[in-house]
Design an enzyme around this catalytic site. Structure first.
Site, PDB file in Angstrom:
ATOM      1  N   LEU A  46     -24.426  -8.729  23.546  1.00 59.75           N
ATOM      2  CA  LEU A  46     -23.144  -8.030  23.761  1.00 59.75           C
ATOM      3  C   LEU A  46     -22.092  -9.087  24.035  1.00 59.75           C
ATOM      4  O   LEU A  46     -22.371 -10.053  24.747  1.00 59.75           O
ATOM      5  CB  LEU A  46     -23.319  -7.093  24.948  1.00 59.75           C
ATOM      6  N   ASP A  48     -17.405  -9.135  23.740  1.00 63.69           N
ATOM      7  CA  ASP A  48     -16.171  -8.485  24.194  1.00 63.69           C
ATOM      8  C   ASP A  48     -16.218  -6.947  24.255  1.00 63.69           C
ATOM      9  O   ASP A  48     -16.705  -6.310  23.323  1.00 63.69           O
ATOM     10  CB  ASP A  48     -15.021  -8.802  23.233  1.00 63.69           C
ATOM     11  N   ARG A 168      -6.912 -13.257  15.199  1.00 65.63           N
ATOM     12  CA  ARG A 168      -7.794 -12.108  15.459  1.00 65.63           C
ATOM     13  C   ARG A 168      -7.460 -11.321  16.727  1.00 65.63           C
ATOM     14  O   ARG A 168      -6.595 -11.695  17.496  1.00 65.63           O
ATOM     15  CB  ARG A 168      -9.247 -12.594  15.545  1.00 65.63           C
TER      16      ARG A 168
HETATM   17  C1  FRU Z   1     -14.185 -13.614  21.906  1.00 62.25           C
HETATM   18  C2  FRU Z   1     -14.373 -13.556  20.392  1.00 62.25           C
HETATM   19  C3  FRU Z   1     -13.208 -12.854  19.734  1.00 62.25           C
HETATM   20  C4  FRU Z   1     -13.819 -12.368  18.456  1.00 62.25           C
HETATM   21  C5  FRU Z   1     -15.199 -11.964  18.909  1.00 62.25           C
HETATM   22  C6  FRU Z   1     -16.279 -12.107  17.892  1.00 62.25           C
HETATM   23  O1  FRU Z   1     -15.378 -13.674  22.598  1.00 62.25           O
HETATM   24  O2  FRU Z   1     -14.542 -14.847  19.885  1.00 62.25           O
HETATM   25  O3  FRU Z   1     -12.083 -13.686  19.563  1.00 62.25           O
HETATM   26  O4  FRU Z   1     -13.110 -11.309  17.877  1.00 62.25           O
HETATM   27  O5  FRU Z   1     -15.494 -12.771  20.026  1.00 62.25           O
HETATM   28  O6  FRU Z   1     -17.485 -11.614  18.379  1.00 62.25           O
END
Ligand code: FRU
Length: 493
Positions: A46, A48, A168
């Site tokens: 898990l 974000d 992103r």
């Molecule tokens: C942060 C991140 C985000 C990205 C996601 C990919 O932890 O690097 O920037 O969208 O995780 O899992």
């Protein structure tokens, strides 16, 4: 530990039989470090929290998920629904990497309501044969049956000129009839930035510009941004990468913090104070906020960090989310408190009043592996206070408070195996006011420490043995008069 090939990391979960997945789930459930009241992955990794929203009478809480192991591989969104933010019903993988735009990961994003319907805006991660990345921003709409339908084309096909594909994590918010998305970005000369897009119909998104801050040279990438109004202030949160540690500040591999100020959205100008960290523990990253049923601003974070190996990896799972916190600004300062609904989890209550001194005092009958503990400091003549949790003959998680410096330290050197690489075994913060209260949430493999009614928070994973259950208080010299209130908590995970 198993070395994962790229092919294995990018294998879709659909390629694995449901029987195998079920067996993995059963095996993961046997891990001695499984949490009891935190959202954790059924299997795999898990990261974000994503798409947090109160919509049509329910909370929707998703998280980044690689189902097949404790590594950052092909990401999905795993979703939970909840009526109270403390009991959660799993709804499985709702967003899958099944289009050309998100073929290498359904990355982080947010939820919003438009004309009474629930939408998600998120980053599609695509890699070509040479493994070079394209990041686009996509939208999916929730249908009546709860399934998601992706819009056929990206809303934003790539970064504006001058920025790299590190582009992103759109967080959508509304101002009047206009929808904005704030995104994490990197300039071509490798500086972290925030970009704004806007739309009035959620289909055509126009680049509005770069948010102007005072932080010109502050890391090489900013991810997971958020923006909201709070108690008459504007707050911008983000996670900068590439910041050098500075004394007790910025001690973790990547940071997560906020700016309080005034944001002129039209002019893109943010007048702000210092960048302050949201959390002073070891394991906190990529938080996201949303508004509760009652209009309160709530934050949930990822209790983990990228590029770090955790003791649960060998059990084929990693990480959990933090308990939800409510946010307020009082006297210009951000306060973070555990949400009131967490009280619903309280079962048995035990209280005790007593003195502690330099003779290490075991608090009877207190002990446990999962609980909420409130320590009120009623009178204090001591120089240094020590609170030990998850203590046994050989282990202890130690909180030290120095009454002269107002410095509070969390020491996990004796908390069991540590996440690696190990960059120090203590984290400290200097409180704004003398310590009066600690409110601590301990789960099987984590500790969240709220100081002085939300003034500071320290969040960390700890991996003590199951026999390490003791709770102790002592001082360096002098005595302290304490009130302890301990609640057992209902299992909800
Ligand atoms: C942060 C991140 C985000 C990205 C996601 C990919 O932890 O690097 O920037 O969208 O995780 O899992």
């Amino acid at each position: 530990m198993k070395a994962w090939t790229r092919e294995e990391r990018y294998q879709p979960m659909e390629a694995v039989s449901p029987v195998t997945l079920e067996a993995m789930k059963e095996q993961v459930a046997e891990s001695p470090y499984r949490q009891t009241f935190h959202i954790q992955p059924e299997t795999g990794l898990l990261n974000d929290p994503n798409g947090l929203i109160y919509y049509d009478g329910e909370y929707y809480i998703s998280h980044q998920w690689f189902p097949l192991g404790a590594v950052h591989g092909l990401k999905y969104w795993f979703n939970y629904r909840s009526r109270d933010l403390v009991h959660f019903e799993p709804h499985g993988a709702i967003l899958k990497p099944d289009t050309e735009y998100d073929s290498h990961g359904v990355y982080s994003g947010s939820a919003f309501e438009y004309q009474g319907r629930l939408y998600y805006m998120y980053t599609g991660n695509h890699r070509d044969e040479d493994w070079s990345r394209t990041s686009s921003q996509l939208i999916a709409k929730m249908e009546d049956d709860g399934t998601l339908k992706k819009f056929p084309k990206p809303m934003v096909a790539g970064p504006p000129e001058g920025y790299t594909q590190h582009f992103r994590d759109p967080k959508v918010f509304q101002r009047g009839d206009t929808y904005y998305a704030i995104l994490g970005a990197q300039t071509e000369d490798e500086a972290g930035r925030l970009l704004l897009y806007k739309s009035t119909d959620i289909v055509k998104w126009e680049f509005h510009g770069e948010v102007q801050t005072r932080l010109d040279a502050f890391g090489y990438m900013w991810e997971c941004p958020d923006y909201f109004e709070l108690d008459g202030h504007d707050v911008v949160m983000f996670c900068p990468q590439g910041i050098e540690s500075d004394g007790e500040r910025y001690r973790n591999i990547y940071q997560s913090g906020y700016l309080i100020g005034q944001f002129d959205i039209e002019q893109l100008e943010l007048n702000h104070g210092d960048f302050l960290e949201l959390d002073h523990g070891f394991d906190f990253y990529a938080p996201q906020t949303f508004t509760s049923e009652d209009g309160e601003r709530i934050l949930i974070g990822w209790m983990g960090l990228p590029d770090t190996a955790y003791p649960t990896d060998k059990d084929d799972w990693a990480h959990c989310l933090t308990v939800p916190r409510s946010l307020h600004i009082e006297d210009g300062k951000l306060k973070q408190r555990p949400i009131a609904n967490l009280q619903k989890l309280r079962t048995n209550e035990e209280t005790a009043l007593g003195y502690a001194n330099k003779f290490n005092r075991k608090l009877q009958p207190y002990e446990g592996k999962q609980y909420e503990l409130i320590i009120d400091i009623l009178e204090n003549e001591a120089t240094e206070l020590y609170f030990e949790l998850r203590a046994s003959k050989t282990q202890s998680t130690l909180i030290t408070y120095n009454t002269r410096t107002q410095k509070l330290t969390l020491d996990r050197s004796e908390s069991g195996p540590l996440p690696e690489p190990v960059d120090g075994t203590t984290r400290s913060t200097v409180l704004d006011t003398p310590l009066q209260q600690l409110q601590i949430f301990v789960d099987t493999s984590s500790i969240e420490i709220f100081c002085n009614d939300g003034e500071r928070v320290l969040t960390s994973r700890i991996f003590p043995d199951s026999e390490a259950t003791g709770i102790k208080a002592s001082t360096e010299s002098g005595q302290v008069y304490l009130k302890f209130t301990k609640y057992d908590l209902e299992e909800n995970a």
